[in-house]
Design an enzyme around this catalytic site. Sequence first.
Site, PDB file in Angstrom:
ATOM      1  N   GLU A 117      16.647 -28.346  21.682  1.00  0.00           N
ATOM      2  CA  GLU A 117      17.653 -28.307  22.727  1.00  0.00           C
ATOM      3  C   GLU A 117      17.282 -29.282  23.843  1.00  0.00           C
ATOM      4  O   GLU A 117      18.102 -29.962  24.415  1.00  0.00           O
ATOM      5  CB  GLU A 117      17.689 -26.894  23.271  1.00  0.00           C
ATOM      6  CG  GLU A 117      18.727 -26.634  24.316  1.00  0.00           C
ATOM      7  CD  GLU A 117      18.770 -25.142  24.572  1.00  0.00           C
ATOM      8  OE1 GLU A 117      19.155 -24.772  25.661  1.00  0.00           O
ATOM      9  OE2 GLU A 117      18.406 -24.366  23.684  1.00  0.00           O
ATOM     10  N   GLU A 128      25.366 -39.827  18.020  1.00  0.00           N
ATOM     11  CA  GLU A 128      25.379 -39.692  16.561  1.00  0.00           C
ATOM     12  C   GLU A 128      26.660 -40.211  15.907  1.00  0.00           C
ATOM     13  O   GLU A 128      26.618 -40.768  14.816  1.00  0.00           O
ATOM     14  CB  GLU A 128      25.172 -38.220  16.162  1.00  0.00           C
ATOM     15  CG  GLU A 128      23.747 -37.722  16.339  1.00  0.00           C
ATOM     16  CD  GLU A 128      23.438 -37.259  17.751  1.00  0.00           C
ATOM     17  OE1 GLU A 128      24.261 -37.518  18.664  1.00  0.00           O
ATOM     18  OE2 GLU A 128      22.390 -36.645  17.968  1.00  0.00           O
TER      19      GLU A 128
HETATM   20  C1  LIG Z   1      20.070 -34.672  14.159  1.00  0.00           C
HETATM   21  C2  LIG Z   1      20.316 -35.625  15.287  1.00  0.00           C
HETATM   22  O1  LIG Z   1      21.357 -35.183  16.088  1.00  0.00           O
HETATM   23  C3  LIG Z   1      20.610 -36.956  14.720  1.00  0.00           C
HETATM   24  C4  LIG Z   1      20.198 -38.042  15.648  1.00  0.00           C
HETATM   25  O2  LIG Z   1      19.455 -37.878  16.556  1.00  0.00           O
HETATM   26  S1  LIG Z   1      20.856 -39.554  15.249  1.00  0.00           S
HETATM   27  C5  LIG Z   1      19.939 -40.746  16.201  1.00  0.00           C
HETATM   28  C6  LIG Z   1      20.434 -40.779  17.520  1.00  0.00           C
HETATM   29  N1  LIG Z   1      19.742 -41.759  18.306  1.00  0.00           N
HETATM   30  C7  LIG Z   1      20.334 -42.888  18.631  1.00  0.00           C
HETATM   31  O3  LIG Z   1      21.381 -43.235  18.144  1.00  0.00           O
HETATM   32  C8  LIG Z   1      19.599 -43.703  19.644  1.00  0.00           C
HETATM   33  C9  LIG Z   1      19.562 -45.132  19.232  1.00  0.00           C
HETATM   34  N2  LIG Z   1      18.772 -45.904  20.141  1.00  0.00           N
HETATM   35  C10 LIG Z   1      19.259 -46.366  21.299  1.00  0.00           C
HETATM   36  O4  LIG Z   1      20.386 -46.127  21.686  1.00  0.00           O
HETATM   37  C11 LIG Z   1      18.361 -47.261  22.081  1.00  0.00           C
HETATM   38  O5  LIG Z   1      17.389 -47.789  21.200  1.00  0.00           O
HETATM   39  C12 LIG Z   1      17.616 -46.561  23.247  1.00  0.00           C
HETATM   40  C13 LIG Z   1      18.632 -46.227  24.324  1.00  0.00           C
HETATM   41  C14 LIG Z   1      16.900 -45.320  22.792  1.00  0.00           C
HETATM   42  C15 LIG Z   1      16.553 -47.559  23.801  1.00  0.00           C
HETATM   43  O6  LIG Z   1      17.184 -48.781  24.062  1.00  0.00           O
HETATM   44  P1  LIG Z   1      16.294 -50.110  24.299  1.00  0.00           P
HETATM   45  O7  LIG Z   1      15.182 -49.784  25.208  1.00  0.00           O
HETATM   46  O8  LIG Z   1      17.249 -51.199  24.654  1.00  0.00           O
HETATM   47  O9  LIG Z   1      15.613 -50.426  22.909  1.00  0.00           O
HETATM   48  P2  LIG Z   1      16.285 -50.993  21.570  1.00  0.00           P
HETATM   49  O10 LIG Z   1      16.136 -52.488  21.569  1.00  0.00           O
HETATM   50  O11 LIG Z   1      17.626 -50.429  21.330  1.00  0.00           O
HETATM   51  O12 LIG Z   1      15.296 -50.366  20.497  1.00  0.00           O
HETATM   52  C16 LIG Z   1      13.903 -50.705  20.492  1.00  0.00           C
HETATM   53  C17 LIG Z   1      13.404 -50.496  19.084  1.00  0.00           C
HETATM   54  O13 LIG Z   1      13.474 -49.106  18.773  1.00  0.00           O
HETATM   55  C18 LIG Z   1      14.189 -48.911  17.570  1.00  0.00           C
HETATM   56  N3  LIG Z   1      14.926 -47.654  17.720  1.00  0.00           N
HETATM   57  C19 LIG Z   1      15.656 -47.239  18.761  1.00  0.00           C
HETATM   58  N4  LIG Z   1      16.126 -46.003  18.539  1.00  0.00           N
HETATM   59  C20 LIG Z   1      15.671 -45.635  17.330  1.00  0.00           C
HETATM   60  C21 LIG Z   1      15.823 -44.463  16.541  1.00  0.00           C
HETATM   61  N5  LIG Z   1      16.509 -43.412  16.977  1.00  0.00           N
HETATM   62  N6  LIG Z   1      15.231 -44.449  15.330  1.00  0.00           N
HETATM   63  C22 LIG Z   1      14.501 -45.485  14.891  1.00  0.00           C
HETATM   64  N7  LIG Z   1      14.331 -46.631  15.593  1.00  0.00           N
HETATM   65  C23 LIG Z   1      14.910 -46.690  16.794  1.00  0.00           C
HETATM   66  C24 LIG Z   1      15.110 -50.104  17.474  1.00  0.00           C
HETATM   67  O14 LIG Z   1      15.493 -50.355  16.141  1.00  0.00           O
HETATM   68  C25 LIG Z   1      14.239 -51.206  18.022  1.00  0.00           C
HETATM   69  O15 LIG Z   1      13.359 -51.589  16.993  1.00  0.00           O
HETATM   70  P3  LIG Z   1      12.845 -53.108  16.878  1.00  0.00           P
HETATM   71  O16 LIG Z   1      12.156 -53.407  18.160  1.00  0.00           O
HETATM   72  O17 LIG Z   1      11.971 -53.100  15.679  1.00  0.00           O
HETATM   73  O18 LIG Z   1      14.068 -53.932  16.694  1.00  0.00           O
END
Ligand SMILES: C[C@H](O)CC(=O)SCCNC(=O)CCNC(=O)[C@H](O)C(C)(C)COP(=O)(O)OP(=O)(O)OC[C@H]1O[C@@H](n2cnc3c(N)ncnc32)[C@H](O)[C@@H]1OP(=O)(O)O
Length: 916
Positions: A117, A128
Amino acid sequence: MAAVRVTMEIGSDGVAVITICNPPVNALAPSIIAGLKEKYTEAMNRSDVKAIVLTGDGGKFSGGFDINVFTEIHKTDAPKPSVAAIQVLHLVVLCSYPRSCTWWWSGDSNGLVAMLEFLLRSSLGLPELSLGVIPGFGGTQRLPRLVGLPKALDMMLQSKSIIAKEGEKYGLIDAIVSPEDLLKISRCWALDIAERRKPWISSLRRTDRLGSLSEAHEILKAARQQVNRTAPNMPQHKECLDSVEEGVNFGGYAGVLKEAKVFKELVLSSTSRGLVHVFFAQRATSKVHSVTDVGLRPRKIKRVAVIGGGLMGSGIATALILSNTPVILKEINSNFLQKGLKMIRANLEGLVKKGSLTQDKMNKALSLLKGVLDYSEFKHVDMVIEAVIEKVSLKQSIFADLEKACPPHCILASNTSTIDLNIVGEKTRSQDRIIGAHFFSPAHVMPLLEIVRTDKTSPQVILDLMTIGKAIRKVPVVVGNCTGFAVNRTFFPYTQGAHLLVHLGVDVFRIDRVVSSFGMPMGPFQLQDVAGYGVALAVKDIYDSAFRGRTFQSQLVELMVKSGRNGKNNGKGYYIYEKGQKPKPDPSVQAIIEESRRLANVVPGGKPITINDQEVLEMIFFPVVNEACRVMDEGVVIRASDLDISSVLGMGFPRYRGGIIFWADTIGSGYIYAKLNKWANSYGNFFKPSAYLEERATKGLPLSMVNVSGSQQSRSRSRDKVVSASSGSASTEASKGSAELEALKVLRDRYRIPECYGLHAPRPRQRLYDRFPDRFGLTVSPNSWRYQVAFIWECRGAGIDPSRSLFLACFRLGKGPGGYYLTARSCFKISSAPSNNKGWKMRFFFISYAQEWGFSTGWAIWSIDNALSSLSAGDIAMVDRLRGILSSSRVIKEMTEEWMVGAELSPATGGMAIRI
Ligand SMILES: C[C@H](O)CC(=O)SCCNC(=O)CCNC(=O)[C@H](O)C(C)(C)COP(=O)(O)OP(=O)(O)OC[C@H]1O[C@@H](n2cnc3c(N)ncnc32)[C@H](O)[C@@H]1OP(=O)(O)O
């Protein structure tokens, strides 16, 4: 790099601080989730722990679930145990109410019990849906109960994150504290809850923010209508609403169960595959070999000059001042200058009106803008972006002036969308500072920045432009220099294909409808209306001379202009544009179209063609794919995924289809090639397949595999530079190897084969070889990997589970009547006599091999069991099928020839590679 781990420290106050560490964003990888579970259990079992605080390493909490796991799932087509584990963990955490423990995270007083949470709450966003799934860990249930249904739906459906202040306002977080105080205050707060000085309320059981049932149903109904309009092709939006509704109707726990079920289904959807691909494609653009990996540091760009206050120049200036970069806007006279300044103000006012900018921020941005009519202030700028009309002589004289007026370090960028940059900078001696900064209109809104480098542009200049691009919130994609660069070049057949179809007798408005329902923001004719016909007329000759022999020319646009139409600009185009109304198809264009058809006279036999909607779509997009192939072949882009992200961000190609090349690979190079060939025979060279496409189609390879063979490389015009840029200055042999590996990686990604040798890294295999030389009867070569991949891929094509084919590929192929074929003997040996020494040895070897690749032991055992369960039953049919593949497959035949010559496998192991 810090190791991936979960640590726990227990203070004298009885608070256990659990810290997750998985740089760069502390993503919740399976190992992190397992670590959390372990530490949680440990804390629960200790009598000295009163409360638990969960935190992230490196000043960050978590970027959410590890998206790489999705990629893995997409490759195997089956949810990994890790996903199930998450759900289990979630339920365990949810159900086991810790008597004396407090799960608490950064400023949330309600945050007892469910540690996940807190992950949700502290990240302040549920992105997501942008990955094709719905929030898991109870996110669809908890968020509405914390912030209310309207705000929760807004955040989830738009994948919108909110800042801490907003989170506090909506009740998502309880207090905002300084980073230094965060842990200290968290400990106190956690103890207060554990010792009942503060209340604990489980968010899943709350209903006070949900409103009455009828109110909730009304809100959900309105959201459903909106989703039908805005996301008709994306299942996750509707599923998210269904899960929320389940919880509203039957309680949070029922909602969580539904959410878990839906999540598992969605993660395998094509939408999720496309969206996850785009996520990584976007991040990959930040890595440019010889630019971002050679220790250069971006220089500070303190001031930028923009030349030209037209639509593009004013948009670029707007983007810069919005990100706090001072701008000088230069025009040739005060009339144009005032127009430009006015346009910038209007851009900002538009954002204020939309609510995305405050009046204060607008005023601050405007204070960074200065209009000038000469170059006197250019001696203080670090970068110039020229954005005047597409006229070679004008641009050349501007660049010659800039060389004199600007300091020697100043970056000289052009926003040209078509003209060769070498020609633009021909009259200067500053070629190393000249670069393309191609923005897309409207420049302050569109997210793509195409950075065009020439052979001479210095890496420092490229890095600086990439950095400023990111600062102004663009996604910079570095591409090579050619007419139209990567995006316009790839998409020039988009409009031309649509025009050709019209001249073959297909209705304009039908084409637009078909293309829009595919997911483009609008059809090609409406797009032409919106862009204005000037653009189409300006680029017509440029494209015709650059891409001679494969353009389609008609008089349609000229005839439209002659009849007083200029698209949206004057309210009259293919559509009629009236203020406040949707564009309406104008039936009177039909006469103009008929006249143009008569002049073009391209209909075979004079009879309009009859095609279905699918063919309309293919005849428009396959030529785009074909041109994209040429763009990759010539090395204009570094990697195929750069075209994917560019098509999504620059052309509005549907994100959930993964971009133009990803989408094409879901269709298959063979199919696209065959269709184009057929149309080329009927309708001419516009459709003629490129050599790149032909090669992949004949070899049955994906289009995203940029490097296939030596001949491919020698054909490439400028790719040599790009290839060497991406494979370093290693020897030819080594770079051939790395190109091969790159190709394998692409194959693996495209065909979702995680099990390929060498794909995880060449080194583990080499290490294995070093350690167990007697077990390898052949030298480790890129070719062996390629063939193994090809084999597995072939098996997959024949409908054989990749895990089986991997297993089979690991073992030996024997000689039999009529040729070499695969034998399951080794597998039988294991299964029929598991205690047999050799069987166990092989099994052990396979597991250790899998571990070296980074697979878990569990996976390896699962994979063996999977293979055995089918083979030990003596699945002759499958062996026959494999034999069929071997005898019919061209790739395998090729393998046979090469492998017959030199390869010999060690009898000791039963073979570590395919033996044919
Ligand atoms: C069950 C659950 O509900 C399901 C989930 O949680 S689904 C996943 C949800 N999470 C996301 O969508 C978040 C995605 N990430 C982001 O939005 C952005 O990375 C952030 C806001 C966390 C950080 O942003 P920022 O500082 O600009 O870094 P950003 O350049 O995007 O990412 C840095 C590195 O982390 C990696 N990364 C970021 N989020 C990641 C994640 N959730 N999983 C794996 N790798 C991730 C990126 O691929 C990147 O890798 P690289 O340097 O090798 O290219």
